[in-house]
Design a protein around this motif. Structure first.
Motif, mmCIF file in Angstrom:
data_model
loop_
_atom_site.group_PDB
_atom_site.id
_atom_site.type_symbol
_atom_site.label_atom_id
_atom_site.label_comp_id
_atom_site.label_asym_id
_atom_site.label_seq_id
_atom_site.Cartn_x
_atom_site.Cartn_y
_atom_site.Cartn_z
ATOM 1 N N TYR A 32 0.205 -10.779 -4.095
ATOM 2 C CA TYR A 32 1.443 -11.269 -3.480
ATOM 3 C C TYR A 32 1.651 -12.707 -3.923
ATOM 4 C CZ TYR A 32 4.817 -11.804 0.447
ATOM 5 O OH TYR A 32 5.925 -11.997 1.228
ATOM 6 N N ALA A 33 2.799 -12.970 -4.545
ATOM 7 C CA ALA A 33 3.098 -14.327 -4.991
ATOM 8 C C ALA A 33 4.595 -14.470 -5.217
ATOM 9 C CB ALA A 33 2.345 -14.662 -6.280
ATOM 10 N N HIS A 34 5.056 -15.708 -5.157
ATOM 11 C CA HIS A 34 6.441 -16.004 -5.519
ATOM 12 C C HIS A 34 6.612 -15.743 -7.014
ATOM 13 C CE1 HIS A 34 10.360 -17.800 -5.056
ATOM 14 N NE2 HIS A 34 10.100 -18.714 -5.979
ATOM 15 N N ASN A 35 7.616 -14.916 -7.367
ATOM 16 C CA ASN A 35 7.840 -14.533 -8.762
ATOM 17 C C ASN A 35 6.584 -13.904 -9.383
ATOM 18 O OD1 ASN A 35 10.535 -15.485 -8.767
ATOM 19 N ND2 ASN A 35 9.833 -17.560 -9.253
ATOM 20 N N ALA A 36 5.934 -13.045 -8.633
ATOM 21 C CA ALA A 36 4.674 -12.450 -9.090
ATOM 22 C C ALA A 36 4.827 -11.713 -10.410
ATOM 23 C CB ALA A 36 4.134 -11.495 -8.022
ATOM 24 N N SER A 37 5.924 -11.017 -10.598
ATOM 25 C CA SER A 37 6.084 -10.191 -11.789
ATOM 26 C C SER A 37 6.167 -11.015 -13.065
ATOM 27 C CB SER A 37 7.317 -9.293 -11.663
ATOM 28 O OG SER A 37 8.474 -10.079 -11.432
ATOM 29 N N SER A 38 6.593 -12.277 -12.960
ATOM 30 C CA SER A 38 6.670 -13.123 -14.148
ATOM 31 C C SER A 38 5.463 -14.043 -14.302
ATOM 32 C CB SER A 38 7.948 -13.971 -14.124
ATOM 33 O OG SER A 38 7.957 -14.846 -13.003
ATOM 34 N N ARG A 39 4.663 -14.174 -13.247
ATOM 35 C CA ARG A 39 3.524 -15.104 -13.288
ATOM 36 C C ARG A 39 2.179 -14.409 -13.419
ATOM 37 N NH1 ARG A 39 4.043 -18.380 -7.955
ATOM 38 N NH2 ARG A 39 2.517 -19.793 -8.911
ATOM 39 N N LEU A 40 2.140 -13.114 -13.134
ATOM 40 C CA LEU A 40 0.880 -12.383 -13.123
ATOM 41 C C LEU A 40 0.960 -11.168 -14.039
ATOM 42 C CD1 LEU A 40 0.248 -12.430 -9.272
ATOM 43 C CD2 LEU A 40 -1.012 -13.748 -10.979
ATOM 44 N N THR A 41 -0.176 -10.812 -14.608
ATOM 45 C CA THR A 41 -0.276 -9.632 -15.461
ATOM 46 C C THR A 41 -1.332 -8.694 -14.890
ATOM 47 O OG1 THR A 41 0.310 -10.919 -17.419
ATOM 48 C CG2 THR A 41 -0.761 -8.795 -17.781
ATOM 49 N N ILE A 42 -0.980 -7.456 -14.741
ATOM 50 C CA ILE A 42 -1.899 -6.443 -14.220
ATOM 51 C C ILE A 42 -2.786 -5.920 -15.349
ATOM 52 C CG2 ILE A 42 -1.951 -4.040 -13.457
ATOM 53 C CD1 ILE A 42 0.193 -4.656 -11.476
ATOM 54 N N SER A 43 -4.088 -5.817 -15.063
ATOM 55 C CA SER A 43 -5.012 -5.260 -16.046
ATOM 56 C C SER A 43 -5.403 -3.818 -15.719
ATOM 57 C CB SER A 43 -6.274 -6.123 -16.140
ATOM 58 O OG SER A 43 -6.972 -6.136 -14.901
ATOM 59 N N ASP A 44 -5.275 -3.427 -14.433
ATOM 60 C CA ASP A 44 -5.617 -2.069 -14.014
ATOM 61 C C ASP A 44 -4.524 -1.544 -13.084
ATOM 62 O OD1 ASP A 44 -6.641 0.286 -13.051
ATOM 63 O OD2 ASP A 44 -8.649 -0.493 -12.643
ATOM 64 N N PRO A 45 -3.504 -0.893 -13.646
ATOM 65 C CA PRO A 45 -2.382 -0.441 -12.818
ATOM 66 C C PRO A 45 -2.757 0.589 -11.771
ATOM 67 C CG PRO A 45 -2.221 0.436 -15.054
ATOM 68 C CD PRO A 45 -3.327 -0.573 -15.070
ATOM 69 N N ASN A 46 -3.916 1.218 -11.909
ATOM 70 C CA ASN A 46 -4.357 2.173 -10.897
ATOM 71 C C ASN A 46 -4.870 1.490 -9.643
ATOM 72 O OD1 ASN A 46 -3.861 4.548 -12.440
ATOM 73 N ND2 ASN A 46 -5.732 4.155 -13.610
ATOM 74 N N ARG A 47 -5.225 0.205 -9.763
ATOM 75 C CA ARG A 47 -5.822 -0.498 -8.621
ATOM 76 C C ARG A 47 -5.049 -1.740 -8.196
ATOM 77 N NH1 ARG A 47 -11.822 -1.669 -10.221
ATOM 78 N NH2 ARG A 47 -11.841 -2.518 -8.099
ATOM 79 N N GLU A 48 -4.141 -2.222 -9.022
ATOM 80 C CA GLU A 48 -3.421 -3.458 -8.732
ATOM 81 C C GLU A 48 -1.937 -3.180 -8.493
ATOM 82 O OE1 GLU A 48 -4.804 -7.016 -11.300
ATOM 83 O OE2 GLU A 48 -5.196 -5.222 -12.505
ATOM 84 N N THR A 49 -1.390 -3.873 -7.501
ATOM 85 C CA THR A 49 0.033 -3.791 -7.199
ATOM 86 C C THR A 49 0.591 -5.199 -7.101
ATOM 87 O OG1 THR A 49 -0.321 -1.768 -5.920
ATOM 88 C CG2 THR A 49 1.761 -2.931 -5.584
ATOM 89 N N LEU A 50 1.684 -5.480 -7.803
ATOM 90 C CA LEU A 50 2.347 -6.777 -7.731
ATOM 91 C C LEU A 50 3.416 -6.750 -6.651
ATOM 92 C CD1 LEU A 50 2.976 -7.833 -11.444
ATOM 93 C CD2 LEU A 50 1.224 -8.684 -9.891
ATOM 94 N N ILE A 51 3.480 -7.839 -5.877
ATOM 95 C CA ILE A 51 4.503 -7.961 -4.838
ATOM 96 C C ILE A 51 5.136 -9.340 -4.957
ATOM 97 C CG2 ILE A 51 5.006 -7.921 -2.372
ATOM 98 C CD1 ILE A 51 2.414 -6.252 -2.043
ATOM 99 N N ASP A 52 6.454 -9.377 -5.198
ATOM 100 C CA ASP A 52 7.202 -10.635 -5.237
ATOM 101 C C ASP A 52 7.621 -11.005 -3.821
ATOM 102 O OD1 ASP A 52 7.371 -11.159 -8.091
ATOM 103 O OD2 ASP A 52 8.715 -9.441 -8.207
ATOM 104 N N GLY A 53 7.245 -12.210 -3.382
ATOM 105 C CA GLY A 53 7.656 -12.646 -2.058
ATOM 106 C C GLY A 53 7.062 -13.980 -1.702
ATOM 107 N N ASP A 54 7.590 -14.580 -0.657
ATOM 108 C CA ASP A 54 6.979 -15.787 -0.116
ATOM 109 C C ASP A 54 6.574 -15.525 1.331
ATOM 110 O OD1 ASP A 54 9.170 -16.418 1.672
ATOM 111 O OD2 ASP A 54 10.236 -17.305 -0.012
ATOM 112 N N PHE A 55 5.946 -16.509 1.947
ATOM 113 C CA PHE A 55 5.353 -16.285 3.264
ATOM 114 C C PHE A 55 6.373 -16.361 4.400
ATOM 115 C CE2 PHE A 55 1.409 -18.273 1.166
ATOM 116 C CZ PHE A 55 1.101 -17.066 0.558
#
Length: 213
Positions: A32-55
């Motif tokens: 979970y991070a602000h602009n997660a999809s542009s700042r983070l890269t998934i290495s294992d799509p079976n175990r990792e999920t990206l969530i864009d959001g703030d607190f």
């Protein structure tokens, strides 16, 4: 299988924590991070999920908590954010919380290093006293990590812990060691870390200030 929600997944400690969780455990991780999809890269799509959001995004935060067993918060600076996280965890019956905060919030740093530390981060200590109290006043199964001054060194995962009633143990610790500690806490089933505020430092660093200052 345990699912861990990492709040602030683009932070520096998180950058070491994520690969260690994937390597050392079979846990699934939500990042979970602000602009997660542009700042983070998934290495294992079976175990990792990206969530864009703030607190302060209540809907997204609540959705992120679905199916989660434990939460790691990479930054405990803002009291409103921490209260939102507590509320979302309560609403979704998520109990385990690990939060990274700073040394000095319990007035536990003594001597010359204590004076130096306060002179450097007094305003940060004041803010994080409030966020730590909010967590401690909750009914969460929390572990607060009062971290010594942070630096990076590959291969150095050495840490030692002090309890709330003990003087802080040293001046510095690697982010790699903090990541390893979080993996150790998440992997522990004995509850020895439950409802604890832990000082975290590298052994044999009881100096007047960190080596990199």
């Amino acid at each position: 299988m345990k699912t861990v929600l990492i709040l602030g997944a683009a932070g520096q400690i998180s950058s070491f924590l994520i690969p260690q969780l994937l390597k050392q455990t079979d846990f699934n991780v939500k990042l979970y991070a602000h602009n997660a999809s542009s700042r983070l890269t998934i290495s294992d799509p079976n175990r990792e999920t990206l969530i864009d959001g703030d607190f302060n995004d209540h809907d997204t935060l609540n959705q992120a908590m679905d199916g989660v067993d434990a939460v790691y918060l990479n930054e405990m600076r803002d009291i409103t954010s921490v209260k939102n996280i507590i509320e979302a965890m309560d609403a979704n019956h998520v109990r385990q919380f690990i939060g990274a905060t700073v040394l000095g919030i319990e007035d536990e740093v003594k001597g010359a290093f204590g004076h130096w530390n306060t002179s450097m981060i007094e305003s940060s200590i004041i803010k994080r006293k409030a966020t730590a109290k909010a967590i401690e006043d909750s009914d969460l199964t929390y572990t607060l990590l009062r971290l010594a001054w942070l630096y990076n060194k590959d291969g150095n995962t050495n840490y030692e812990l002090t309890q709330s009633d003990e003087p802080f143990g040293g001046t510095q610790v690697t982010r790699q060691a903090v990541a390893q500690l979080i993996v150790d806490i998440l992997s522990d089933n004995s509850r020895k870390f439950a409802r604890k505020s832990l000082g975290v430092n590298e052994p044999n660093t009881n100096w007047d200030k960190p080596s990199f200052y």
